[in-house]
Design a protein around this motif. Structure first.
Motif, PDB file in Angstrom:
ATOM      1  N   ALA A  41      -2.791 -13.405  12.142  1.00 27.72           N
ATOM      2  CA  ALA A  41      -3.259 -13.144  13.503  1.00 27.72           C
ATOM      3  C   ALA A  41      -3.478 -11.658  13.771  1.00 27.72           C
ATOM      4  CB  ALA A  41      -2.263 -13.723  14.505  1.00 27.72           C
ATOM      5  N   ASN A  42      -2.641 -10.804  13.209  1.00 29.09           N
ATOM      6  CA  ASN A  42      -2.687  -9.397  13.598  1.00 29.09           C
ATOM      7  C   ASN A  42      -2.860  -8.402  12.456  1.00 29.09           C
ATOM      8  OD1 ASN A  42      -2.031 -10.208  16.331  1.00 29.09           O
ATOM      9  ND2 ASN A  42       0.089 -10.455  15.653  1.00 29.09           N
ATOM     10  N   HIS A  43      -2.575  -8.811  11.216  1.00 31.53           N
ATOM     11  CA  HIS A  43      -2.565  -7.831  10.127  1.00 31.53           C
ATOM     12  C   HIS A  43      -3.323  -8.334   8.902  1.00 31.53           C
ATOM     13  CE1 HIS A  43       0.505  -5.894  12.570  1.00 31.53           C
ATOM     14  NE2 HIS A  43       1.225  -7.015  12.527  1.00 31.53           N
ATOM     15  N   LEU A  44      -4.412  -9.037   9.136  1.00 36.01           N
ATOM     16  CA  LEU A  44      -5.187  -9.564   8.013  1.00 36.01           C
ATOM     17  C   LEU A  44      -5.830  -8.446   7.190  1.00 36.01           C
ATOM     18  CD1 LEU A  44      -5.775 -12.344   6.865  1.00 36.01           C
ATOM     19  CD2 LEU A  44      -7.915 -12.381   8.149  1.00 36.01           C
ATOM     20  N   LYS A  45      -6.131  -7.324   7.817  1.00 36.28           N
ATOM     21  CA  LYS A  45      -6.731  -6.204   7.101  1.00 36.28           C
ATOM     22  C   LYS A  45      -5.767  -5.640   6.066  1.00 36.28           C
ATOM     23  CE  LYS A  45     -10.172  -3.382   6.522  1.00 36.28           C
ATOM     24  NZ  LYS A  45     -11.486  -3.848   6.039  1.00 36.28           N
ATOM     25  N   LEU A  46      -4.462  -5.612   6.382  1.00 36.86           N
ATOM     26  CA  LEU A  46      -3.470  -5.122   5.423  1.00 36.86           C
ATOM     27  C   LEU A  46      -3.357  -6.057   4.220  1.00 36.86           C
ATOM     28  CD1 LEU A  46      -0.622  -3.920   7.840  1.00 36.86           C
ATOM     29  CD2 LEU A  46      -2.373  -2.538   6.687  1.00 36.86           C
ATOM     30  N   VAL A  47      -3.603  -7.348   4.437  1.00 37.35           N
ATOM     31  CA  VAL A  47      -3.583  -8.297   3.320  1.00 37.35           C
ATOM     32  C   VAL A  47      -4.769  -8.045   2.393  1.00 37.35           C
ATOM     33  CG1 VAL A  47      -3.651 -10.738   2.693  1.00 37.35           C
ATOM     34  CG2 VAL A  47      -2.388 -10.008   4.717  1.00 37.35           C
ATOM     35  N   GLU A  48      -5.933  -7.758   2.976  1.00 41.57           N
ATOM     36  CA  GLU A  48      -7.116  -7.487   2.163  1.00 41.57           C
ATOM     37  C   GLU A  48      -6.926  -6.250   1.291  1.00 41.57           C
ATOM     38  OE1 GLU A  48     -10.355  -7.187   4.843  1.00 41.57           O
ATOM     39  OE2 GLU A  48     -10.266  -9.283   5.493  1.00 41.57           O
ATOM     40  N   THR A  49      -6.244  -5.239   1.822  1.00 45.89           N
ATOM     41  CA  THR A  49      -6.013  -3.998   1.060  1.00 45.89           C
ATOM     42  C   THR A  49      -4.702  -4.030   0.277  1.00 45.89           C
ATOM     43  OG1 THR A  49      -5.008  -2.999   3.034  1.00 45.89           O
ATOM     44  CG2 THR A  49      -7.363  -2.637   2.672  1.00 45.89           C
ATOM     45  N   ARG A  50      -3.997  -5.145   0.315  1.00 45.59           N
ATOM     46  CA  ARG A  50      -2.771  -5.365  -0.460  1.00 45.59           C
ATOM     47  C   ARG A  50      -1.689  -4.327  -0.131  1.00 45.59           C
ATOM     48  NH1 ARG A  50      -4.772  -7.181  -6.534  1.00 45.59           N
ATOM     49  NH2 ARG A  50      -6.259  -8.780  -5.858  1.00 45.59           N
ATOM     50  N   GLN A  51      -1.572  -3.975   1.106  1.00 50.82           N
ATOM     51  CA  GLN A  51      -0.532  -3.026   1.528  1.00 50.82           C
ATOM     52  C   GLN A  51       0.711  -3.814   1.941  1.00 50.82           C
ATOM     53  OE1 GLN A  51      -1.906   0.039   4.217  1.00 50.82           O
ATOM     54  NE2 GLN A  51      -4.022  -0.161   3.489  1.00 50.82           N
ATOM     55  N   ILE A  52       1.466  -4.249   0.937  1.00 54.83           N
ATOM     56  CA  ILE A  52       2.621  -5.122   1.182  1.00 54.83           C
ATOM     57  C   ILE A  52       3.749  -4.346   1.849  1.00 54.83           C
ATOM     58  CG2 ILE A  52       4.276  -6.670   0.076  1.00 54.83           C
ATOM     59  CD1 ILE A  52       2.240  -7.147  -2.111  1.00 54.83           C
ATOM     60  N   LYS A  53       3.993  -3.136   1.381  1.00 51.93           N
ATOM     61  CA  LYS A  53       5.057  -2.341   1.994  1.00 51.93           C
ATOM     62  C   LYS A  53       4.765  -2.048   3.456  1.00 51.93           C
ATOM     63  CE  LYS A  53       6.805   0.010  -2.145  1.00 51.93           C
ATOM     64  NZ  LYS A  53       7.057   1.324  -2.788  1.00 51.93           N
ATOM     65  N   GLU A  54       3.520  -1.793   3.766  1.00 53.99           N
ATOM     66  CA  GLU A  54       3.139  -1.525   5.150  1.00 53.99           C
ATOM     67  C   GLU A  54       3.338  -2.771   6.009  1.00 53.99           C
ATOM     68  OE1 GLU A  54       1.930   0.980   8.199  1.00 53.99           O
ATOM     69  OE2 GLU A  54       2.433   1.422   6.112  1.00 53.99           O
ATOM     70  N   LEU A  55       3.040  -3.943   5.444  1.00 54.75           N
ATOM     71  CA  LEU A  55       3.270  -5.190   6.187  1.00 54.75           C
ATOM     72  C   LEU A  55       4.750  -5.375   6.507  1.00 54.75           C
ATOM     73  CD1 LEU A  55       0.963  -7.859   4.483  1.00 54.75           C
ATOM     74  CD2 LEU A  55       0.949  -7.173   6.879  1.00 54.75           C
ATOM     75  N   ALA A  56       5.608  -5.147   5.512  1.00 55.86           N
ATOM     76  CA  ALA A  56       7.050  -5.302   5.742  1.00 55.86           C
ATOM     77  C   ALA A  56       7.550  -4.314   6.782  1.00 55.86           C
ATOM     78  CB  ALA A  56       7.800  -5.119   4.419  1.00 55.86           C
ATOM     79  N   LYS A  57       6.992  -3.107   6.780  1.00 56.71           N
ATOM     80  CA  LYS A  57       7.410  -2.089   7.742  1.00 56.71           C
ATOM     81  C   LYS A  57       6.962  -2.443   9.147  1.00 56.71           C
ATOM     82  CE  LYS A  57       7.013   2.869   8.653  1.00 56.71           C
ATOM     83  NZ  LYS A  57       6.423   4.158   8.191  1.00 56.71           N
ATOM     84  N   VAL A  58       5.726  -2.914   9.289  1.00 57.22           N
ATOM     85  CA  VAL A  58       5.200  -3.234  10.615  1.00 57.22           C
ATOM     86  C   VAL A  58       5.909  -4.441  11.213  1.00 57.22           C
ATOM     87  CG1 VAL A  58       3.141  -4.014  11.854  1.00 57.22           C
ATOM     88  CG2 VAL A  58       2.954  -2.186  10.158  1.00 57.22           C
ATOM     89  N   LEU A  59       6.136  -5.478  10.402  1.00 56.83           N
ATOM     90  CA  LEU A  59       6.759  -6.707  10.903  1.00 56.83           C
ATOM     91  C   LEU A  59       8.279  -6.625  10.929  1.00 56.83           C
ATOM     92  CD1 LEU A  59       4.517  -9.369   9.115  1.00 56.83           C
ATOM     93  CD2 LEU A  59       4.386  -8.615  11.482  1.00 56.83           C
TER      94      LEU A  59
END
Length: 533
Positions: A275-293
């Motif tokens: 819903a909110n961070h699909l762009k981070l999935v496309e760029t494979r920024q896993i650490k950034e996803l964990a930090k944001v969520l």
């Protein structure tokens, strides 16, 4: 003040205009085997003097008809002479000269080996057609008494009228594929709802594309179907609740959210990511996803695994028509030390000319000049078609012979030994225009010892190296793809690094060229390929 007025003006100009025969020759050349079969079937249906050759001796040869047409073009045509020529030719054995040798027909309409194309294009002279004296046949010799007694004197014989039983059509036993629309309508029919909402839902199903996405806005559906906005929204909810999950979405994000919701995952980690961070999935920024969520890495990995198993195109499972069936136009196989090239003529109708219409060329039997001219035109068109089909065959054979001579290593060892080859080079070798070669290889496939390949597959530009060697463009793209597949995902190769590796192998390319090849193969950039742990 000048006045505008219509005027007639004569002007001399030079233009290149293709004759109908040349247009047909170009059209026939670029047809593949299945398309040629359909065209021949259509021509047989439209041209009464054309028919499919069966076993036995053909009734009228193109040489005989060509002689008739040439004789009709004289200043004072003699219909009686034409009739005598045709009748004499019909009683003789087609394609055999007076000395017993094979005439230079150029076409074998009953399936025999073809002769050279040069002799086929030469119009036959009237002296080539030898009339043999007619011999009267006993009418009783033409009766098949064996069949007569078997059919009519057998105790179990039944008249054809008594055996005329209507049988079920073959199509009755064939299964038709279930489309996405059929699958959704079958589910919609068992649900309970108001008729207005049902009509809106059916209208929505009719606006779904092959991937299952809604191609029209709810406002457009309400306006075109005379529905209220509330009915359309209610019908959209019904459609989105059907199987497969994700149909009726307007984009990929909504499609994935519908699938997660169908698995009771609403407001979960995967839901929040889509819903909110699909762009981070496309760029494979896993650490950034964990930090944001604010979630641990194992939760993020579990959510990403769930997202990977979702289907972004839920409707394709019902829209897929399966693999496209390819029938090779050419067979290339090895016998001993030589490669044999054979055209696939299976199921292709073998054409011949119907001699029954020759009576319409006689002025005494057919007084109408329009009918006689029509029959002459049909015979001329039939001969032109047969010549163009033979011309197509000879051109494809010459092109394939050139391909085999240039790609022997490919036929022996596989794709990695493919050599660069240009259409212009093959055209110069066989003595035709490059556009002719391009049409000859268009949409045609060859069955080779290495598999079935499109004929265009063998033509590839050359990328020259520092040592003077040339590498086909196809092989170069395969090398770039292989390098990327074997790279370290945490430290993917950049375009500059790939360029340096290729130069080390003796292939002189630029970084921009490598980037272009990578984009052509739809490979993401270095930043998008990097996996961050």
């Amino acid at each position: 003040m000048s006045m505008l007025s219509p005027r007639l003006q004569l002007k001399v100009a030079q233009k290149q205009i293709l004759t109908p025969g040349l247009v047909q020759m170009v059209t026939v050349l670029q047809l593949n085997r299945l398309e040629l079969k359909d065209m021949i079937t259509q021509e047989i249906a439209e041209n009464p003097v054309l028919e499919e050759s069966a076993d036995g001796v053909e009734e009228l040869t193109p040489e005989e008809v060509q002689a008739i047409l040439e004789a009709e073009r004289t200043s004072e045509p003699s219909d009686q002479t034409i009739l005598e020529t045709v009748n004499g030719a019909a009683s003789s054995e087609p394609g055999v000269a007076a000395d017993g040798t094979q005439a230079a027909d150029g076409f074998d309409y009953d399936g025999g080996p073809p002769v050279s194309l040069e002799s086929a294009n030469a119009p036959a002279a009237e002296t080539d057609i030898v009339a043999e004296p007619k011999t009267e046949k006993d009418p009783f010799d033409e009766i098949d008494f064996g069949t007569f007694f078997d059919e009519y004197l057998d105790p179990g014989y039944k008249s054809p009228a008594s055996e005329n039983v209507e049988k079920p059509s073959f199509e009755t036993f064939l299964s038709s594929p279930v489309t996405l629309s059929d699958h959704l309508h079958s589910q919609l029919s068992v649900l309970i709802m108001s008729e207005a909402v049902r009509d809106a839902a059916e209208n929505i199903i009719g606006n779904l594309d092959e991937n299952g996405y809604l191609t029209a806005t709810p406002e457009e559906i309400a306006e075109s179907g005379d529905h209220t906005p509330e009915e359309v929204l209610e019908g959209l909810k019904v459609v989105q609740s059907l199987d497969p999950a994700g149909v009726g979405a307007k984009d990929v994000r909504e499609c994935l959210l519908l699938q997660i919701e169908s698995r009771n995952g609403r407001d979960g980690v995967a839901w929040q990511i889509v819903a909110n961070h699909l762009k981070l999935v496309e760029t494979r920024q896993i650490k950034e996803l964990a930090k944001v969520l604010g979630r641990p890495m194992d939760h993020i990995q579990t959510a990403l695994d769930l997202i990977r198993h979702l289907d972004p195109y839920p409707g394709q499972r019902y829209s897929d028509q399966g693999s496209r069936q390819v029938e090779p136009d050419v067979y290339i196989f090895k016998e001993g030390d030589d490669y044999i090239i054979q055209l696939n003529d299976d199921d292709l109708p073998q054409l011949r000319l119907n001699a029954q219409y020759r009576k319409m060329l006689d002025r005494e039997q057919e007084p109408s000049k329009e009918i006689r001219n029509y029959v002459k035109d049909r015979y001329a068109a039939a001969i032109q078609l047969i010549k163009n089909i033979e011309q197509r065959k000879q051109t494809i054979l010459k092109v394939c012979q050139s391909i085999v001579r240039r790609q022997l290593e490919f036929l022996e060892h596989g794709i990695d030994t493919l050599k660069p080859m240009m259409i212009k080079e093959v055209a110069e070798e066989i003595g035709v225009h490059p556009s002719t070669v391009s049409r000859a290889v268009a949409s045609k496939y060859a069955d080779t010892p290495q598999g079935v390949f499109e004929l265009r597959y063998f033509f590839s530009e050359a990328v020259h190296g520092s040592a003077g060697s040339a590498t086909p463009l196809l092989i170069l793209k395969r090398r770039v793809k292989k390098m990327i597949e074997e790279e370290n995902t945490q430290h993917p190769l950049t375009d500059e690094q790939i360029t340096a590796r290729l130069k080390a192998e003796g292939i002189d390319v630029t970084r921009r060229t490598v980037a272009k090849y990578r984009e052509d193969m739809k490979i993401p950039s270095t930043h998008q390929r990097r996996v961050r742990n």
